[in-house]
Design an enzyme around this catalytic site. Structure first.
Site, PDB file in Angstrom:
ATOM      1  N   GLY A  65       0.576  -1.374  -0.196  1.00  9.19           N
ATOM      2  CA  GLY A  65      -0.123   0.262   0.053  1.00  9.19           C
ATOM      3  C   GLY A  65       0.924   1.197  -0.003  1.00  9.19           C
ATOM      4  N   ASP A  66       0.354   2.623   0.152  1.00  4.80           N
ATOM      5  CA  ASP A  66       1.287   3.818   0.354  1.00  4.80           C
ATOM      6  C   ASP A  66       1.880   3.425   0.881  1.00  4.80           C
ATOM      7  OD1 ASP A  66      -0.527   4.356  -1.967  1.00  4.80           O
ATOM      8  OD2 ASP A  66      -2.595   5.232  -0.188  1.00  4.80           O
ATOM      9  N   THR A  90      -4.770  -0.601   1.837  1.00  5.15           N
ATOM     10  CA  THR A  90      -5.669  -0.459   1.903  1.00  5.15           C
ATOM     11  C   THR A  90      -6.412   0.265   0.945  1.00  5.15           C
ATOM     12  OG1 THR A  90      -6.215  -1.015   4.513  1.00  5.15           O
ATOM     13  CG2 THR A  90      -7.765   0.668   3.565  1.00  5.15           C
ATOM     14  N   GLU A 273       2.363   7.142   8.401  1.00  4.45           N
ATOM     15  CA  GLU A 273       3.802   6.275   9.558  1.00  4.45           C
ATOM     16  C   GLU A 273       4.012   7.424   9.804  1.00  4.45           C
ATOM     17  OE1 GLU A 273       4.670   3.090  10.108  1.00  4.45           O
ATOM     18  OE2 GLU A 273       3.050   2.306   8.715  1.00  4.45           O
TER      19      GLU A 273
END
Length: 301
Positions: A65-66, A90, A273
């Site tokens: 994902g990202d 997601t 993050e």
């Protein structure tokens, strides 16, 4: 491209079951795979990508994902090694920006038949990112967004984590300064969030701005003030469409460089993050990342 490495975050929402299928698809499409790495430990991603580049692979096929993409662009930035992307996360906002199909078959065909384009990366201090950095509510959402929650309810994890973060939010004050002199310094009080977007999409399909691009050498800054639940809901609907109309709750700015200082040190969410804290200088690394995109992607999307 003569030597490709397939590196999959097997801990991402659909990564575990996708790796072997992607390998079969890519080989059938004559992508020259020389190494396959299904990783259960996401902390090894950077090490494995760096090792693959150092071993002479001239294409990195990344599955995740990202957060997966953002975690490895420090290795790929300003390198001649392009990235092919299998969107297995997601939100997959970077894949959405690049018009990469969400289905595995389509993503693999893009890698085999697409073309290499150059896109910008955002910089938060020395940390590269692809989509968005944010302080305030966005960072609190990241704290509430557990891998278990994302695996269990998928895209619905974003509104659930946002509702949890709102209950604990404390308004803050921030000053924005613009080293290039394109805006006067600005101070805002009673804030909900400051976001600095590099890409076109973030947060599961929210537009940074109607005309936002990922190769325009500009950042889209949104300053969100606190308000009643009803007004915040109305604001969220407008923001999701990419509206850049200023209001009593929202100020939009476009710039190539902005320094953000807050009254108290705040964590910064970079593509999901928490990797930095305020104060920070945000800037653009133009044409820093090579990505395989489908023919439908031209001039920033």
């Amino acid at each position: 491209m003569t030597k490709a490495a397939l590196i999959v975050n097997a801990n991402s929402r659909s990564g575990a079951r996708a790796c072997s299928h992607a390998e079969d698809l890519l080989r059938a499409l004559d992508v020259p795979l020389h190494a396959v790495h299904p990783l259960r430990d996401p902390s090894r991603l950077l090490e494995v990508v760096e090792g693959a580049v150092d071993a002479g692979h001239d294409l990195i096929v990344l599955g995740g994902g990202d957060g997966t993409v953002s975690s490895v662009v420090d290795v790929l930035a300003h390198r001649e090694v392009p990235m092919g992307l299998l969107p297995l996360g997601t939100a997959n906002d970077f894949a959405r920006t690049m018009h990469i199909p969400a289905d595995l078959d389509g993503a693999c065909r893009t890698i085999a038949r697409g073309h290499v384009v150059d896109v910008d990366l955002g910089l938060c201090g020395r940390n590269y990112y692809v989509n968005r950095a944010s302080a305030g509510l966005g960072a609190a959402v990241a704290e509430h967004m557990s891998p278990r929650l994302k695996r269990r309810i998928g895209p619905l994890a974003y509104p659930v984590a946002t509702a949890r973060a709102l209950r604990k939010h404390r308004p803050f004050t921030a000053t924005l300064e613009f080293p290039d002199g394109d805006h006067e310094p600005l101070t805002f009080t009673d804030l909900l969030q400051i976001s600095v977007a590099n890409g076109r999409y973030f947060g599961g399909g929210q537009l940074a701005a109607q005309d936002a691009g990922i190769d325009d050498a500009m950042l889209d800054v949104s300053v969100l003030r606190n308000g009643s639940p009803l007004r915040l809901l109305s604001m969220a609907r407008e923001l999701r469409t990419g509206s850049t109309t200023d209001s009593s709750l929202v100020t939009h700015l476009r710039t190539g460089k902005v320094e953000v200082r807050t009254d108290a040190e705040l964590p910064i969410n970079i593509d999901g993050e928490l990797v930095a804290n305020t104060p920070q200088l945000f800037s653009v690394a133009s044409n820093a990342l090579h990505v395989i995109a489908p023919p439908t992607w031209t001039d920033g999307g």
